[in-house]
Every structure is written in structure tokens, then in C-alpha cells.
Design a protein around this motif. Structure first.
Motif, short mmCIF file in Angstrom:
data_model
loop_
_atom_site.label_atom_id
_atom_site.label_comp_id
_atom_site.label_asym_id
_atom_site.label_seq_id
_atom_site.Cartn_x
_atom_site.Cartn_y
_atom_site.Cartn_z
N ALA A 46 0.84 -1.20 0.00
CA ALA A 46 0.00 0.00 0.00
C ALA A 46 0.87 1.25 0.00
CB ALA A 46 -0.92 -0.02 1.22
N SER A 47 1.98 1.22 0.76
CA SER A 47 2.84 2.41 0.82
C SER A 47 3.45 2.72 -0.55
CB SER A 47 3.96 2.19 1.85
OG SER A 47 4.70 1.02 1.53
N GLU A 48 3.81 1.68 -1.30
CA GLU A 48 4.38 1.90 -2.64
C GLU A 48 3.33 2.47 -3.60
OE1 GLU A 48 7.48 -1.93 -2.44
OE2 GLU A 48 5.64 -2.05 -3.65
N ILE A 49 2.15 1.87 -3.56
CA ILE A 49 1.08 2.29 -4.48
C ILE A 49 0.63 3.71 -4.15
CG2 ILE A 49 -1.33 1.83 -5.09
CD1 ILE A 49 -0.61 -1.17 -5.01
N ASP A 50 0.51 4.02 -2.85
CA ASP A 50 0.12 5.38 -2.44
C ASP A 50 1.15 6.40 -2.92
OD1 ASP A 50 -2.09 4.35 -1.23
OD2 ASP A 50 -1.31 4.52 0.82
N ALA A 51 2.43 6.08 -2.74
CA ALA A 51 3.49 7.01 -3.14
C ALA A 51 3.49 7.21 -4.65
CB ALA A 51 4.85 6.49 -2.67
N PHE A 82 -8.03 -12.70 -2.98
CA PHE A 82 -9.39 -12.22 -2.76
C PHE A 82 -9.60 -10.72 -2.97
CE2 PHE A 82 -9.10 -16.18 -0.31
CZ PHE A 82 -10.07 -16.90 -0.98
N TYR A 83 -8.58 -9.92 -2.85
CA TYR A 83 -8.78 -8.48 -3.11
C TYR A 83 -7.51 -7.87 -3.74
CZ TYR A 83 -7.02 -8.64 1.74
OH TYR A 83 -6.31 -8.93 2.88
N PRO A 84 -7.13 -8.41 -4.90
CA PRO A 84 -5.86 -7.98 -5.51
C PRO A 84 -5.82 -6.51 -5.91
CG PRO A 84 -7.11 -9.38 -7.02
CD PRO A 84 -7.80 -9.45 -5.70
N TRP A 85 -6.98 -5.90 -6.20
CA TRP A 85 -6.95 -4.53 -6.74
C TRP A 85 -7.42 -3.50 -5.73
CZ3 TRP A 85 -3.91 -5.44 -10.37
CH2 TRP A 85 -4.02 -6.59 -11.14
N ASP A 86 -7.70 -3.90 -4.49
CA ASP A 86 -8.22 -2.95 -3.50
C ASP A 86 -7.28 -1.78 -3.26
OD1 ASP A 86 -10.42 -4.48 -3.25
OD2 ASP A 86 -10.37 -4.59 -1.05
N ARG A 90 -8.11 2.17 -4.00
CA ARG A 90 -8.16 3.18 -2.93
C ARG A 90 -7.23 4.36 -3.23
NH1 ARG A 90 -8.84 -0.94 1.10
NH2 ARG A 90 -6.60 -1.25 1.18
N ALA A 91 -6.11 4.05 -3.89
CA ALA A 91 -5.07 5.08 -4.05
C ALA A 91 -5.26 5.97 -5.28
CB ALA A 91 -3.71 4.39 -4.14
N GLN A 92 -6.03 5.51 -6.27
CA GLN A 92 -6.00 6.18 -7.57
C GLN A 92 -7.02 7.31 -7.72
OE1 GLN A 92 -6.70 2.96 -10.30
NE2 GLN A 92 -8.84 2.72 -9.72
N HIS A 93 -7.53 7.85 -6.59
CA HIS A 93 -8.50 8.93 -6.71
C HIS A 93 -7.89 10.11 -7.46
CE1 HIS A 93 -6.37 11.02 -3.45
NE2 HIS A 93 -6.23 9.82 -2.92
N GLY A 94 -8.70 10.72 -8.30
CA GLY A 94 -8.21 11.84 -9.10
C GLY A 94 -7.48 11.42 -10.36
N ILE A 95 -7.31 10.11 -10.56
CA ILE A 95 -6.63 9.58 -11.75
C ILE A 95 -7.65 8.75 -12.52
CG2 ILE A 95 -4.73 8.14 -12.59
CD1 ILE A 95 -3.32 8.67 -9.87
#
Ligand SMILES: [Fe+2]
Length: 274
Positions: A46-51, A82-86, A90-95
């Protein structure tokens, strides 16, 4: 029209110097859109994807994203199943992440990454018949004169000189069907290798390099795509060396489509400015 195609950022093993240089370049260029074709993280943390998503938003241009095989939780079997793309959702808002139609373009994303597959190398891509049909239906919504673009993480047809070998299941079949549905430009990543190839006379496939430390025979790179005439696509491959962006090649391709008939092929190689 000016687009910037970026891929395989791999936050977690990103090239900080390259990212800083690209961000500065894009903010100066102010393209109509930035397209990111996945592998924004190393291990799907999550930290990598958020950054990575924060960095994409910092480019101050409209952006679109489709995920890659590295963007699923790599070391969490439960999450992967079970939730590979969650995390990316969550991170891609605005994109942008769904089909995007404007007067200038229709950009249709297809997620070719899989959390798992019935084959040893599940990192390779797949495009189902259902995904192909949905994408074809989106292409039919394109406005007259809009450039029809399909974006995937994996190349649908792997270039012969690719630094890694593989097959995107359903890729070639899908490529043909989507070209039949009017797709003129295919953008992909995964190979960490810049390439541009015509599909028959009616579509161009572009693969772009990486902005990470996972280099494969080429420096960090991205591609600027322009449309100088309605039936001509120009690709400028930009390399980043020691924090400096420099043009490695500029090529123009003429397409022959029902909407834009005429001779096709590579127009000419423009002189390198670097
Ligand atoms: Fe990658």
C-alpha cells in the motif's frame, strides 16, 4: 494533441533522480494527458502504491492509469487471491481508470494483469474475450475524428527483440479484434524497453521504458506521443541520463484506416536532437 506515456515506475525500487527529472519535464510540457500503464509498485505494498499515485498526481496533468502484475499484493496470498486490486482502487482517486472519451481521444484501459493464473509465470498477461468485447464496445463510442487508444500493461503482441520473452494470452486475437473495432494506437509497458511497431497498416503499438532501477539494456525512458496530422502519429522516446531528459529518437508513422485512408508506414526518421 500531446500525450506522455509513462510506465513501470516500480515504487519500492524507483529511480528517484529519473522521477524528479520526468516530473519537471512534464510540468514544463503540460501535455493533454499522462498515461501510466502499470507496475507502479515493486511488491504491491500500500505504501508503494500510495506514493506512486501521489507522484502521478504531482505531475499536474490529467492522468490515466491501468495496473500491472506488480500492483497486486506480492507476498500476501490472501490479499492476492481475494482483493488484488483494493489497494490501487483506494489510491488512484483523481486519476482516470475507466474509458475516457473526449473530442480528441478515446482511451480504453484493459487490465491484462492477473493475481494468479494456471501457468508457471503468472506475471505474464492475459486478455479475455469478455474484456476484448467490452473494450471494442467502448471504442465504438469514440467521437468522429478522436484517436482511439487502447492501454494495457502487457504488450498484446510481444516485439521479437524484446529483452524478455513471453506471451499475453488472448493478446494477438484481441489486438486484431480491437483494430477491427477501430483502435489505432496501443500503449503498453512491462518490458522496460521502448518500441514502436505498426500492426498491418492501421494501428501502431508503442511500448515504453521504465522509471525504475530495474533496467533492461536501456536507460530510464518515457515516450511523448503527438498527432501532427489526423493520420500521423509521432513518437519521441526520451531517455533520462544522470537526471537529464534527452531525446533518443523521434519517429512518425502514417496509418491507413477506414476513417483516414491513404498510404501507410513509417514516414521518416527525424534527426535526433540529443
Ligand atoms: Fe515492470
Amino acid at each position: 494533441m500531446q500525450l506522455v506515456h509513462i510506465t513501470d515506475l516500480h515504487f519500492g525500487c524507483e529511480d528517484r533522480t529519473a522521477l524528479t527529472a520526468v516530473a519537471k519535464y512534464v510540468r514544463n510540457l503540460k501535455p493533454d494527458a499522462v498515461i501510466v500503464t502499470g507496475d507502479i509498485s515493486k511488491d504491491g505494498l500500500a505504501s508503494e502504491i500510495d506514493a506512486a499515485c501521489d507522484w502521478i498526481r504531482s505531475l499536474e496533468s490529467p492522468a490515466m492509469l491501468t495496473p500491472g502484475n506488480h500492483d497486486v499484493p506480492y507476498y500476501e496470498m490472501w490479499g492476492r487471491l481475494f482483493y488484488p486490486w483494493d489497494r490501487i482502487r483506494r489510491a488512484q482517486h483523481g486519476i482516470q481508470h475507466e474509458a475516457w472519451h473526449t473530442d480528441q481521444w478515446s482511451i480504453v484501459p484493459i487490465n491484462t494483469a492477473r493475481a494468479w493464473q494456471f501457468r508457471l509465470n503468472w506475471a505474464q498477461g492475459e486478455m479475455s474475450r469478455g474484456q476484448t468485447a467490452i473494450a471494442a464496445a467502448e471504442l465504438h463510442k469514440a467521437k468522429a475524428g478522436a484517436l482511439r487508444i487502447v492501454i494495457t500493461h502487457h504488450p498484446l503482441d510481444w516485439p521479437n527483440d524484446a529483452p524478455i520473452k513471453g506471451v499475453t494470452r488472448g493478446g494477438v486475437r484481441g489486438l486484431r479484434k480491437l483494430a477491427d473495432a477501430g483502435a489505432e494506437l496501443f500503449l503498453s509497458g512491462h518490458l522496460h524497453f521502448a518500441s514502436a511497431r505498426l500492426f498491418e497498416t492501421r494501428a501502431l503499438s508503442i511500448g515504453s521504458g521504465t522509471l525504475s532501477q530495474r533496467l533492461r539494456h536501456e536507460p530510464c525512458a518515457f515516450t511523448v506521443i503527438r498527432r501532427p496530422h489526423s493520420n500521423v502519429i509521432e513518437t519521441e522516446v526520451v531517455h533520462i541520463k544522470q537526471g537529464v531528459c534527452e531525446t533518443a529518437s523521434t519517429r512518425q508513422f502514417k496509418l491507413n484506416t477506414p476513417e483516414r485512408p491513404g498510404a501507410s508506414g513509417e514516414v521518416h526518421a527525424l534527426p535526433t536532437t540529443a
